[in-house]
Design an enzyme around this catalytic site. Sequence first.
Site, short mmCIF file in Angstrom:
data_model
loop_
_atom_site.label_atom_id
_atom_site.label_comp_id
_atom_site.label_asym_id
_atom_site.label_seq_id
_atom_site.Cartn_x
_atom_site.Cartn_y
_atom_site.Cartn_z
N GLY A 125 5.95 -11.03 6.43
CA GLY A 125 7.20 -11.33 7.11
C GLY A 125 7.30 -12.68 7.76
O GLY A 125 8.40 -13.09 8.17
N GLU A 175 -0.16 -8.75 5.13
CA GLU A 175 0.44 -8.71 3.79
C GLU A 175 1.42 -9.86 3.60
O GLU A 175 2.59 -9.64 3.29
CB GLU A 175 1.19 -7.38 3.60
CG GLU A 175 0.35 -6.13 3.79
CD GLU A 175 1.17 -4.83 3.87
OE1 GLU A 175 2.42 -4.91 3.88
OE2 GLU A 175 0.56 -3.76 3.92
N CYS A 230 28.39 -16.43 -16.10
CA CYS A 230 29.81 -16.12 -15.91
C CYS A 230 30.02 -15.25 -14.68
O CYS A 230 30.37 -14.07 -14.79
CB CYS A 230 30.35 -15.44 -17.16
SG CYS A 230 30.08 -16.45 -18.60
C1 LIG Z 1 7.80 -7.70 0.75
C2 LIG Z 1 6.69 -7.11 1.52
C3 LIG Z 1 5.72 -7.93 2.10
C4 LIG Z 1 5.78 -9.44 2.06
O1 LIG Z 1 6.78 -9.94 2.87
P1 LIG Z 1 6.97 -11.53 3.10
O2 LIG Z 1 8.16 -11.63 3.95
O3 LIG Z 1 7.15 -12.12 1.76
O4 LIG Z 1 5.73 -12.01 3.77
C5 LIG Z 1 4.67 -7.32 2.76
N1 LIG Z 1 4.58 -5.96 2.83
C6 LIG Z 1 5.50 -5.15 2.30
C7 LIG Z 1 5.34 -3.69 2.43
C8 LIG Z 1 6.59 -5.69 1.63
O5 LIG Z 1 7.51 -4.87 1.11
#
Ligand SMILES: *Cc1c(COP(=O)(O)O)cnc(C)c1O
Length: 422
Positions: free
Chosen positions: A245, A279, A348
Amino acid sequence: MSGVEAFAHFSRRDGELCAEQLTLNGLGDQFGTPCYIYSAAALRDNFDAYTEALSGRDHLVCYAVKACSNIAILQLLAERGAGFDIVSAGELERVLLAGGDPAKVVFSGVAKTAAEMRRALEVGIHCFNVESAAELEVLATVAAELGLRAPVSLRVNPDVDAGTHPYISTGLKENKFGIAIDGAEAIYQRAAELASINVVGVDCHIGSQLTDATPLLDALERLLALVDRLAAQGIELDHIDLGGGLGVRYRDEQPPTADDYLSQVLTRLAGRPQRLVLEPGRSIVANAGVLLTETIYLKQSGDKHFAIVDAAMNDMLRPSLYQAWMALENAATSQAPEHCYDVVGPVCETGDWLAKERLLRVSPGDRLVLFSAGAYGFTMASNYNSRTRAAEVLVDAGRAHLIRARETLADLTRGEQLLGRD
Ligand SMILES: *Cc1c(COP(=O)(O)O)cnc(C)c1O
């Protein structure tokens, strides 16, 4: 601010924009357009920013594959020790093809099927991020059938507002993701009773493109309170996964650096034994990639100037889907008259645009560079309008590697069948 200043490893030399040591125009000559071009150095720097900030602390950085899933990029990150956050069996196969370690894979997603669970159990992933009570029961059954114990973390929804675009905000009660934090303890209790489930962690992912760490830190506080309540009930967790995130600069945003953000996280984790799992997706790849496109026509309609280019919403959906602003520049300096352009593609749809109201000097045939295209770019591409998907190229210092060939017209109809007429 000029786009290029924000984007290390994409800088201008003698008027020509470069990816590391190679000019984008040269790459366009070699590989054609539209083409995604990634910088290996930028990928390494962005990934290393996480691991360096966490050195001395037990951690696992699981790159979110959906941000950009080319196997060469996964390979590069795996070689630096990355784990992976996957959301489908397809992403798992990519990680395995890339040489990623299944023991460093976490599996997120609200709709994991039994078949996907089976495959992930067989290869021995690190953890399932379980998003509902129903999913937990199916996972327990699948693991029992295989005679295995499934490592599980519950993805809780801490009910914090990430303050980002509604489509990329995931941590509120009304979102489909995760288990409401109030109901999580009962599901942990159930998980602890299931012989084929091994409770290992807790996780959350509250949204994407967060330009302020506060919601992430609020979420962490709520997770820690839950960890303590669970410990009091005899459920000890091995890891805390804060999701991804972290935002990036597209225009003038000032997101915290990985180091700023993580130093605040580490302060709050002091004295706790759990491993920290993250993540990140966007913050690793967004500014490590650009989309190179060629101008086909210029067109004026009333006062409005259009630059019509060979890339479209099927190649890069973010502007159409999120009204995203992405920096755009001519790949070479130009003497053409300056106008305020809408940069649009061949599809389009009125929603088919890459950039609006940009001052540009451009002539037909000039290549334009859309910055910050590495994340949620190629992975969201489609064949809409029967357009072949773009090539992908990874530049490493002075070398360019074609990491995905441009699709051919034959690729478009692969798998389709005419009706039998006998
Ligand atoms: C999309 C997602 C991420 C990555 O999010 P970013 O904003 O790209 O860092 C991490 N964990 C989960 C569960 C996600 O769905």
